[in-house]
Design a protein around this motif. Structure first.
Motif, mmCIF file in Angstrom:
data_model
loop_
_atom_site.group_PDB
_atom_site.id
_atom_site.type_symbol
_atom_site.label_atom_id
_atom_site.label_comp_id
_atom_site.label_asym_id
_atom_site.label_seq_id
_atom_site.Cartn_x
_atom_site.Cartn_y
_atom_site.Cartn_z
ATOM 1 N N ASN A 115 0.827 -1.201 0.000
ATOM 2 C CA ASN A 115 0.000 0.000 0.000
ATOM 3 C C ASN A 115 0.869 1.262 0.000
ATOM 4 O O ASN A 115 1.855 1.347 0.722
ATOM 5 N N TYR A 116 0.498 2.235 -0.836
ATOM 6 C CA TYR A 116 1.191 3.521 -0.956
ATOM 7 C C TYR A 116 2.631 3.381 -1.448
ATOM 8 O O TYR A 116 3.492 4.151 -1.064
ATOM 9 N N THR A 117 2.901 2.394 -2.272
ATOM 10 C CA THR A 117 4.238 2.251 -2.850
ATOM 11 C C THR A 117 4.169 2.503 -4.343
ATOM 12 O O THR A 117 3.086 2.479 -4.948
ATOM 13 N N SER A 118 5.324 2.724 -4.943
ATOM 14 C CA SER A 118 5.354 2.936 -6.392
ATOM 15 C C SER A 118 4.945 1.650 -7.130
ATOM 16 O O SER A 118 4.368 1.722 -8.209
ATOM 17 N N GLU A 119 5.225 0.501 -6.529
ATOM 18 C CA GLU A 119 4.817 -0.758 -7.156
ATOM 19 C C GLU A 119 3.299 -0.851 -7.261
ATOM 20 O O GLU A 119 2.767 -1.284 -8.277
ATOM 21 N N GLN A 120 2.601 -0.442 -6.194
ATOM 22 C CA GLN A 120 1.140 -0.465 -6.231
ATOM 23 C C GLN A 120 0.627 0.517 -7.278
ATOM 24 O O GLN A 120 -0.285 0.201 -8.037
ATOM 25 N N LYS A 121 1.219 1.679 -7.337
ATOM 26 C CA LYS A 121 0.794 2.686 -8.313
ATOM 27 C C LYS A 121 0.985 2.160 -9.737
ATOM 28 O O LYS A 121 0.098 2.299 -10.578
ATOM 29 N N GLN A 122 2.130 1.560 -10.004
ATOM 30 C CA GLN A 122 2.393 0.992 -11.326
ATOM 31 C C GLN A 122 1.394 -0.110 -11.657
ATOM 32 O O GLN A 122 0.887 -0.184 -12.774
ATOM 33 N N TYR A 123 1.118 -0.979 -10.683
ATOM 34 C CA TYR A 123 0.157 -2.050 -10.907
ATOM 35 C C TYR A 123 -1.231 -1.476 -11.200
ATOM 36 O O TYR A 123 -1.915 -1.920 -12.130
ATOM 37 N N ASN A 124 -1.671 -0.500 -10.404
ATOM 38 C CA ASN A 124 -2.995 0.101 -10.612
ATOM 39 C C ASN A 124 -3.101 0.757 -11.989
ATOM 40 O O ASN A 124 -4.137 0.639 -12.656
ATOM 41 N N ASN A 125 -2.037 1.433 -12.416
ATOM 42 C CA ASN A 125 -2.042 2.049 -13.741
ATOM 43 C C ASN A 125 -2.087 0.995 -14.845
ATOM 44 O O ASN A 125 -2.799 1.149 -15.840
ATOM 45 N N LYS A 126 -1.335 -0.085 -14.659
ATOM 46 C CA LYS A 126 -1.328 -1.178 -15.642
ATOM 47 C C LYS A 126 -2.704 -1.848 -15.699
ATOM 48 O O LYS A 126 -3.217 -2.152 -16.782
ATOM 49 N N LEU A 127 -3.305 -2.063 -14.550
ATOM 50 C CA LEU A 127 -4.640 -2.659 -14.474
ATOM 51 C C LEU A 127 -5.663 -1.762 -15.173
ATOM 52 O O LEU A 127 -6.496 -2.241 -15.952
ATOM 53 N N THR A 128 -5.590 -0.465 -14.924
ATOM 54 C CA THR A 128 -6.519 0.482 -15.541
ATOM 55 C C THR A 128 -6.339 0.502 -17.050
ATOM 56 O O THR A 128 -7.320 0.473 -17.803
ATOM 57 N N GLN A 129 -5.094 0.525 -17.521
ATOM 58 C CA GLN A 129 -4.848 0.530 -18.963
ATOM 59 C C GLN A 129 -5.340 -0.766 -19.594
ATOM 60 O O GLN A 129 -5.907 -0.757 -20.687
ATOM 61 N N GLY A 130 -5.158 -1.871 -18.901
ATOM 62 C CA GLY A 130 -5.667 -3.154 -19.403
ATOM 63 C C GLY A 130 -7.178 -3.139 -19.535
ATOM 64 O O GLY A 130 -7.733 -3.654 -20.527
ATOM 65 N N LEU A 131 -7.858 -2.567 -18.570
ATOM 66 C CA LEU A 131 -9.315 -2.465 -18.634
ATOM 67 C C LEU A 131 -9.740 -1.560 -19.796
ATOM 68 O O LEU A 131 -10.685 -1.874 -20.511
ATOM 69 N N LEU A 132 -9.040 -0.453 -19.991
ATOM 70 C CA LEU A 132 -9.346 0.443 -21.108
ATOM 71 C C LEU A 132 -9.149 -0.268 -22.448
ATOM 72 O O LEU A 132 -9.955 -0.110 -23.366
ATOM 73 N N ASP A 133 -8.081 -1.044 -22.544
ATOM 74 C CA ASP A 133 -7.827 -1.798 -23.768
ATOM 75 C C ASP A 133 -8.927 -2.825 -24.022
ATOM 76 O O ASP A 133 -9.396 -2.982 -25.154
ATOM 77 N N LEU A 134 -9.344 -3.529 -22.969
ATOM 78 C CA LEU A 134 -10.425 -4.502 -23.096
ATOM 79 C C LEU A 134 -11.726 -3.812 -23.499
ATOM 80 O O LEU A 134 -12.451 -4.302 -24.374
ATOM 81 N N ALA A 135 -12.028 -2.688 -22.880
ATOM 82 C CA ALA A 135 -13.246 -1.945 -23.213
ATOM 83 C C ALA A 135 -13.244 -1.543 -24.682
ATOM 84 O O ALA A 135 -14.268 -1.667 -25.371
ATOM 85 N N ALA A 136 -12.110 -1.073 -25.182
ATOM 86 C CA ALA A 136 -12.006 -0.687 -26.597
ATOM 87 C C ALA A 136 -12.213 -1.898 -27.495
ATOM 88 O O ALA A 136 -12.915 -1.824 -28.512
ATOM 89 N N ALA A 137 -11.640 -3.038 -27.111
ATOM 90 C CA ALA A 137 -11.788 -4.259 -27.905
ATOM 91 C C ALA A 137 -13.228 -4.762 -27.905
ATOM 92 O O ALA A 137 -13.708 -5.317 -28.901
ATOM 93 N N GLU A 138 -13.929 -4.564 -26.791
ATOM 94 C CA GLU A 138 -15.309 -5.035 -26.662
ATOM 95 C C GLU A 138 -16.339 -4.033 -27.185
ATOM 96 O O GLU A 138 -17.525 -4.334 -27.223
ATOM 97 N N GLY A 139 -15.911 -2.837 -27.540
ATOM 98 C CA GLY A 139 -16.831 -1.844 -28.090
ATOM 99 C C GLY A 139 -17.468 -0.915 -27.076
ATOM 100 O O GLY A 139 -18.498 -0.304 -27.356
ATOM 101 N N TYR A 140 -16.857 -0.783 -25.916
ATOM 102 C CA TYR A 140 -17.380 0.122 -24.893
ATOM 103 C C TYR A 140 -16.630 1.448 -24.932
ATOM 104 O O TYR A 140 -15.405 1.472 -25.031
ATOM 105 N N LEU A 141 -17.365 2.540 -24.825
ATOM 106 C CA LEU A 141 -16.797 3.879 -24.721
ATOM 107 C C LEU A 141 -17.104 4.424 -23.332
ATOM 108 O O LEU A 141 -18.121 4.092 -22.740
ATOM 109 N N PHE A 142 -16.218 5.273 -22.822
ATOM 110 C CA PHE A 142 -16.440 5.941 -21.542
ATOM 111 C C PHE A 142 -16.755 7.405 -21.837
ATOM 112 O O PHE A 142 -16.013 8.068 -22.558
ATOM 113 N N GLU A 143 -17.850 7.896 -21.282
ATOM 114 C CA GLU A 143 -18.261 9.273 -21.511
ATOM 115 C C GLU A 143 -17.686 10.182 -20.425
ATOM 116 O O GLU A 143 -18.016 10.030 -19.252
ATOM 117 N N ASP A 144 -16.837 11.109 -20.812
ATOM 118 C CA ASP A 144 -16.248 12.107 -19.897
ATOM 119 C C ASP A 144 -15.474 11.497 -18.730
ATOM 120 O O ASP A 144 -15.644 11.909 -17.580
#
Length: 174
Positions: A115-144
């Motif tokens: 908790n509160y380490t750079s490793e956690q921050k990197q993991y959270n960013n990687k997880l978020t980017q992975g979700l964004l990539d999956l959403a784009a592949a599945e046809g989901y858009l995020f509004e604002d």
């Protein structure tokens, strides 16, 4: 074009509170240069005088947002299936929720042990980017949504999961 930022100017200015007119954006700097405030951070940017018009500078100052305010999840790899609005629920988007469930154990490990380490921050960013990539592949858009807003929604999803587990344990004890 030559751009420089003066730390003295950065310390003297505060962010603008309202949308200024184009004339208000142009301020006199040192001889041979003009300045205008960067609306996102309050830093004055100096540019050597060139053929760049006032409108170009206004557009640049207003529309070149820092990465933390840029919207994400605005493109898909195929046809648009659905647009996720501000108050969406993960359970209504099974592909995205399955991704979160698949990564839940590792997310919780990072939360508890790193908790509160750079490793956690990197993991959270990687997880978020992975979700964004999956959403784009599945046809989901995020509004604002900004990247940080989606990362916060993911954090809240896992936080709710942990709270539900704790609530079930308390009920069993009673």
């Amino acid at each position: 074009r030559a751009v420089s930022v003066s730390s003295q100017d950065a310390l003297q200015l505060s962010p603008l509170r309202s949308s200024p007119s184009p004339n208000a954006l142009i301020q006199q700097g040192s001889p041979g240069s003009q300045s205008w405030p960067d609306l996102s951070s309050g830093i004055v940017v100096r540019e050597s005088v060139s053929d760049t018009s006032v409108n170009d500078r206004l557009s640049e100052a207003v529309f070149n947002k820092p990465p933390s305010t840029k919207l994400v999840g605005t493109t898909t790899e195929g046809p648009v299936k659905e647009v996720l609005k501000r108050k969406f629920s993960w359970k209504n988007y099974p592909e995205l929720e399955a991704y979160l469930v698949e990564h839940r154990e590792q997310y919780l490990q990072y939360s508890s042990r790193l908790n509160y380490t750079s490793e956690q921050k990197q993991y959270n960013n990687k997880l978020t980017q992975g979700l964004l990539d999956l959403a784009a592949a599945e046809g989901y858009l995020f509004e604002d949504f900004t990247f940080a807003a989606i990362r916060d929604r993911i954090r809240c999803y896992y936080k709710s999961f942990v709270q539900a587990i704790k609530k079930k344990k308390r009920k069993k004890r009673s």
